[in-house]
Structures are given as C-alpha cells and as structure tokens.
Design an enzyme around this catalytic site. Structure first.
Site, short mmCIF file in Angstrom:
data_model
loop_
_atom_site.label_atom_id
_atom_site.label_comp_id
_atom_site.label_asym_id
_atom_site.label_seq_id
_atom_site.Cartn_x
_atom_site.Cartn_y
_atom_site.Cartn_z
N LYS A 277 -30.63 -38.45 90.17
CA LYS A 277 -30.80 -38.98 88.76
C LYS A 277 -31.87 -39.91 88.87
CE LYS A 277 -26.63 -40.50 89.08
NZ LYS A 277 -25.22 -41.31 88.87
N GLU B 175 -19.04 -30.29 89.38
CA GLU B 175 -18.37 -31.71 89.13
C GLU B 175 -18.03 -31.86 87.90
OE1 GLU B 175 -20.18 -34.83 88.17
OE2 GLU B 175 -22.49 -34.28 88.42
N LYS C 173 -13.52 -42.38 86.85
CA LYS C 173 -14.52 -41.70 87.83
C LYS C 173 -14.03 -41.70 89.16
CE LYS C 173 -19.54 -42.67 89.05
NZ LYS C 173 -20.73 -43.55 88.59
#
Ligand code: PSU
Ligand code: MN
Length: 303
Positions: free
Chosen positions: A161, A29, A90
């Site tokens: 995360k 990614e 993003k």
C-alpha cells in the site's frame, strides 16, 4: 482425489469440487472489502473481482469470517452480508480465534487470507496491496509480512500500500527471502502509481513465466510466498506527486486525531480517496480488478 480440509474451515461446495478436481482456484482477501473501500462500491468490487477470476478460467474463493465461521468461498448472499455489515471487524491472522469464539463477521487481511487459503491447498491469492512497514517511529509492521514468510502462496498485488515505507518494506521482504517479482516491469509498483523507482528482485512477462517461477521457488522448499507485482493499469494510475501530496496531508490528520494500529490504513485510504477527488479510489478499483484477472491467468497456467 479428495482434498483434505481442516475441520475448522467451511469450504463452499463449488470450491470443494474445484479443489478435488485440481482446477485453478484463486483466493481473495476481504479486509479490502470490509475496511478498504466505501459501501456499497465494496460489494460491487468484490463481485467484479470474482468475475475477473472466472473470466480468466479460474475459480474465485473469497475468504472471510461469517458469524464466527472461517470461510473459503462464499455464496452471493454471504458476500453481501459480509460486505454490507457495518459491524464487520478487520481480521488479521492473530484475530481468527477470537473472531470465531465471539461469533463475529469480518474481512480477512492478506495475513489471515493466505493462512486460510494455504490450509486448503490453494496456491494463489489476489489483493490490491500487501501490508508492510509503516512510515514513522511507531514500529507498526503488518502481520502480512511474517505470514508471507511462512506460507507458500503466489500473491498477486500492486506492491505494498502506498501509505507505507516502501524501501523498508522491500528490505524486510529480502530478509525473509520473499521474491518480489515485477509482472511486465522491473520497477516495483507503488500501488496508485505504476512505479516507485525501486527495483524488483526478478521479473516475468507472461502467466506461464510466472507459474514457472512459482513452481521453481516451491521446489526448493515449501515455506515462503512469492509476490507477483502488477502495476495499476495506465489509464487509471496516479502521478507520484499527487499521491505524495495527498498522503502527507492525510498523515498529518491521522497524527492529530491519534489514529493508530489497525485503524490507520483504513483511515489513510479513505482520506486519500477524498483528497484526490475519488481518483485514488478509481485507481484502487482498477488495480484490484486487474490483479484478479492476472491471478486467474497465472492459476490456469499453474494447474
Ligand atoms: N489493499 C487495499 N486496501 C486494503 C488492504 C489492502 O487496497 O484495505 C488491506 C489488506 O487486507 C492488507 C491489510 O492485508 O490492508 C493490511 O493491514 P495492516 O496494515 O493493518 O496490517
Ligand atoms: Mn499494523
């Protein structure tokens, strides 16, 4: 046999060759490059991850969007252009079409990256941490989760995360029938810290065992991803208390400055790096490289 590729996808010739020859390809990614790490360390890390995959015997294919063109695999110059472009956006799965139309460049989150990789028949992807269910009451749930639920991909990560609500993220993964596999551990990794105290749903010890589990899962039906969760290397991992302390401060700041939506993760990650005097960043870099290596090894075992 030639792999059939969608016309909207630009595949680097080297990757095309690898796919045709059924060689082990690992997708990467790139939102972590454009939005998760400071420049120019991000470019260095992007190159290191590619090198780790190669060293393990795999072919790295970084995903991303350059000038509106969706890419699988990039030249060194293209990687640099994306990593150092301050205007890079993003790109989550939903953003792919608008990004093409506007001719923008962007880093792909896990949701967009696994969509792109699967379209070319790639079965493995390496990342740092997946998105998930955020803490608090905003109802922020990463697009990574539903995309993982409908895409057959082995996703090598260090869990979700650290800034997320881990128990709720694990509940979501269970609901979506996504195996959460500990790699040489039974403790669900918590990104910067090696463990979370929460259990994984299965565990494997070797790349061969991981490959066997992936094959077995997909034999039952093509749909969902499998998370292969690799703890951050011990020498660079942080203690739970240190992360929690820094995180609660970063969260208070985000709240005060009204940072929300896609901007929230990049904000929290960069504040965490500052609040831990760079130790969070060091851990992040270490786990990203390590995950690329493990993904390369599993890709080799799978091919
Ligand atoms: N892991 C990192 N840093 C990151 C990310 C992952 O160490 O920046 C990115 C990944 O691309 C992941 C994305 O898919 O964050 C999720 O973003 P969101 O929570 O906005 O869905
Ligand atoms: Mn979100």
């Amino acid at each position: 046999m030639k792999a059939s590729l969608p016309t909207w996808l630009h595949v680097h010739p080297e990757i095309r060759e690898a796919l045709d020859g059924r060689r082990p390809v690992v997708a990467l990614e790139s939102a972590v490059i454009t939005h998760g790490l400071p420049r120019p360390i991000n470019l260095e890390l992007a190159r290191r991850m590619e090198a780790e995959v190669r060293r393990a015997g795999g072919m790295p294919a970084t995903t991303g969007v350059l000038g509106g063109v969706i890419r699988l695999g990039m030249t060194s110059d293209e990687l640099e252009a994306m990593a150092l472009d301050p205007g890079a956006v993003k790109v989550s799965r939903r953003d792919l079409a608008p990004t093409r139309i506007e001719g923008l460049s962007g880093g792909t989150t896990v949701s967009a990256a696994i969509f792109i990789a699967a379209a070319a028949g790639v079965r493995l992807l390496a990342t740092g941490g997946i998105g998930g269910v955020h803490r608090g009451t905003a109802g922020d749930v990463s697009a990574d989760l539903p995309e993982l639920a409908r895409t057959a991909m082995g996703v090598v990560c260090s869990g979700a995360k650290a800034i997320l609500d881990l128990p709720r993220t694990l509940e979501w993964l269970e609901t979506a029938a996504i195996p959460v596999v500990g790699y040489q551990t039974r403790d669900y990794p918590a990104f910067y810290t090696q463990g979370s105290g929460l259990p994984v749903s299965a565990s494997v010890e070797t790349p061969a065992e991981a490959a066997r589990l992936l094959r077995s899962h997909w034999e039952l039906g093509p749909a969902s991803s499998v998370l292969i969760c690799v703890p951050c290397p011990e020498s660079d991992a942080l203690a739970k208390d240190e992360v929690e302390h820094a995180l609660s401060q970063a969260e208070r700041e985000a709240e005060a400055q009204r940072v929300r939506g896609p901007a929230l993760s990049p904000f929290l990650l960069s504040r965490l790096a500052e609040l831990t005097s760079g130790r969070a960043l060091k851990a992040n870099l270490a786990l990203l490289r390590n995950n690329a290596r493990v993904a390369g090894e599993i890709a080799v075992a799978l091919s």
